[in-house]
Design a protein around this motif. Structure first.
Motif, mmCIF file in Angstrom:
data_model
loop_
_atom_site.group_PDB
_atom_site.id
_atom_site.type_symbol
_atom_site.label_atom_id
_atom_site.label_comp_id
_atom_site.label_asym_id
_atom_site.label_seq_id
_atom_site.Cartn_x
_atom_site.Cartn_y
_atom_site.Cartn_z
ATOM 1 N N ALA A 1 0.816 -1.216 0.000
ATOM 2 C CA ALA A 1 0.000 0.000 0.000
ATOM 3 C C ALA A 1 0.849 1.266 0.000
ATOM 4 O O ALA A 1 0.485 2.259 -0.638
ATOM 5 C CB ALA A 1 -0.923 -0.002 1.220
ATOM 6 N N THR A 2 1.985 1.231 0.681
ATOM 7 C CA THR A 2 2.783 2.453 0.846
ATOM 8 C C THR A 2 3.959 2.553 -0.116
ATOM 9 O O THR A 2 4.400 3.656 -0.450
ATOM 10 C CB THR A 2 3.317 2.550 2.285
ATOM 11 N N ASN B 1 -4.359 -4.780 -6.785
ATOM 12 C CA ASN B 1 -3.484 -4.050 -5.866
ATOM 13 C C ASN B 1 -4.135 -2.824 -5.229
ATOM 14 O O ASN B 1 -3.474 -2.069 -4.508
ATOM 15 C CB ASN B 1 -2.194 -3.644 -6.579
ATOM 16 N N ASP B 2 -5.442 -2.636 -5.458
ATOM 17 C CA ASP B 2 -6.168 -1.637 -4.671
ATOM 18 C C ASP B 2 -6.500 -2.175 -3.276
ATOM 19 O O ASP B 2 -6.796 -1.403 -2.362
ATOM 20 C CB ASP B 2 -7.463 -1.240 -5.375
ATOM 21 N N PRO C 1 1.862 1.136 -4.663
ATOM 22 C CA PRO C 1 0.444 1.241 -5.038
ATOM 23 C C PRO C 1 0.217 1.221 -6.541
ATOM 24 O O PRO C 1 -0.902 0.982 -6.996
ATOM 25 C CB PRO C 1 0.024 2.587 -4.433
ATOM 26 N N GLU D 1 -4.275 -1.469 0.675
ATOM 27 C CA GLU D 1 -4.608 -0.295 1.489
ATOM 28 C C GLU D 1 -5.961 -0.474 2.168
ATOM 29 O O GLU D 1 -6.137 -0.120 3.346
ATOM 30 C CB GLU D 1 -4.621 0.959 0.627
#
Length: 370
Positions: free
Chosen positions: A209-210, A290-291, A213, A294
């Motif tokens: 997530a970091t 890959n959403d 993204p 997060e």
């Protein structure tokens, strides 16, 4: 008349016993409540005292452990994994002050923050024990060496926790040297143990997530797996494969929570009260748009952590309002294939292997000219 006298005599004989029993009972009850009051007032603990396993012990144990409602603990986070060994738990006095599985509680010792600058299509995240160098090297020489599949960039990274034991300093130096050589190691400061797999998985989600993204898809895949990237990328490129809120693998439906304390997969009712897990994907290997990393990290603020990492991810996904997807061909995600048959391995996406050497041998055979 004689019968009446007999009953009167018996009653006279029993009355002193009944009176004595009532007196003793009330004294015992009074003593019990006095002890409970003292225990509650002084935050008494039973760490050094052993009582029989009676109702009295259970009542006392209810006052033994208290959790402060703050930060992540304010969303039904009470009793978060406190009974499990090898946990890194931030404490303030005698209270747990936050949700220990949440990745913001940990930092990276080894990191590759610029690894995703080229916007990979697929990122493979491999949780592995620090000492399992042979497993990492086997992956690096097989499916982890595939950087482009069907014209799409693929990247493999390994995540480890802290080393333990008397030689931990030497082991850490070796990890750092391995990191300098391969630039594919991530390390965070949780204790690397089986019971911390939920933390390990959430740190993986945090890194994606970091730090990454921009990737299209990611996969959490165990270090003892064979992975057929051609078949996986074909699945992900299919026009009917969603690019958001998508997670698939070997689907587990209606799996009961194991309450047997002797089981490796034991979960207490305090950690997870429901008798059945939500639908989840077997942790050996699941792929997702890959959403989701997060979103899963955010959902984990609300979901009480427990030590079955794949079921925990399933609980987070359920909280997000959808369920894992069954793959178009469920037979491509296999636990075991049994005796080696080349055609079987050419069809699947994932399956568990017995050793790093087996992965190398199978890979060589699959790549030989036909």
């Amino acid at each position: 008349m004689a019968i009446k006298n007999i009953w009167h005599s018996l009653a006279q004989d029993r009355c002193p016993c009944i009176h004595q029993f009532k007196t003793a009972f009330f004294l015992l009850l009074t003593l019990t409540f006095l002890l409970l009051a003292v225990a509650y007032a002084s935050d008494f603990t039973l760490d050094t005292i052993t009582f029989p396993k009676t109702w009295f012990t259970k009542i006392m144990n209810q006052t033994h452990y208290k959790v402060n409602d703050s930060i992540w603990a304010d969303h039904n986070q009470k009793d978060t994994l406190a009974h499990l060994p090898n946990q890194q738990i931030q404490q303030r006095g005698s209270t747990i002050s936050y949700h220990i599985a949440h990745p913001s509680n940990y930092h990276y010792i080894l990191d590759e923050p610029d690894k995703c600058q080229q916007s990979p299509f697929l990122v493979l995240m491999v949780p592995v024990a620090p000492h399992q160098v042979e497993a990492r090297n086997a992956i690096r020489s097989t499916w982890g060496n595939e950087s482009t599949v069907q014209g799409n960039a693929v990247m493999t990274l390994f995540l480890v926790g802290l080393t333990g034991g008397s030689d931990s300093e030497k082991a850490q130096q070796q990890l750092e040297e391995e990191s300098r050589q391969h630039r594919d190691l991530l390390q965070s400061n949780f204790v690397d143990s089986y019971y911390n797999l939920t933390i390990k998985t959430m740190v993986i989600m945090d890194w994606l997530a970091t730090r990454c993204p921009q990737a299209s898809f990611s996969m959490k895949v165990d270090s003892d797996m064979y992975l057929n990237l051609e078949n996986l990328v074909t699945l992900l490129l299919a026009p009917n494969t969603p690019r958001q809120n998508y997670i698939t693998g070997m689907v587990m439906w209606n799996r009961p929570v194991i309450r047997d304390t002797n089981s490796k997969w034991y979960v207490s009712e305090e950690s997870y009260p429901e008798p059945i897990y939500p639908t989840y994907l077997l942790g050996m290997g699941y792929v997702f748009s890959n959403d989701l990393p997060e979103k899963i990290v955010e959902a984990s603020k609300e979901i009480k952590p427990f030590n079955i990492e794949d079921a925990y991810v399933g609980a987070c996904v359920k909280h997000l309002g959808f369920a894992p997807s069954s793959p178009p061909d469920p037979s491509q995600f296999r636990a075991y294939l049994g005796q080696y048959k080349r055609e079987d391995f050419l069809r699947v996406i994932t399956t568990i292997l017995g050793s790093p050497q087996q992965l190398i041998d199978i890979w060589k055979d699959l790549k030989r000219p036909t």
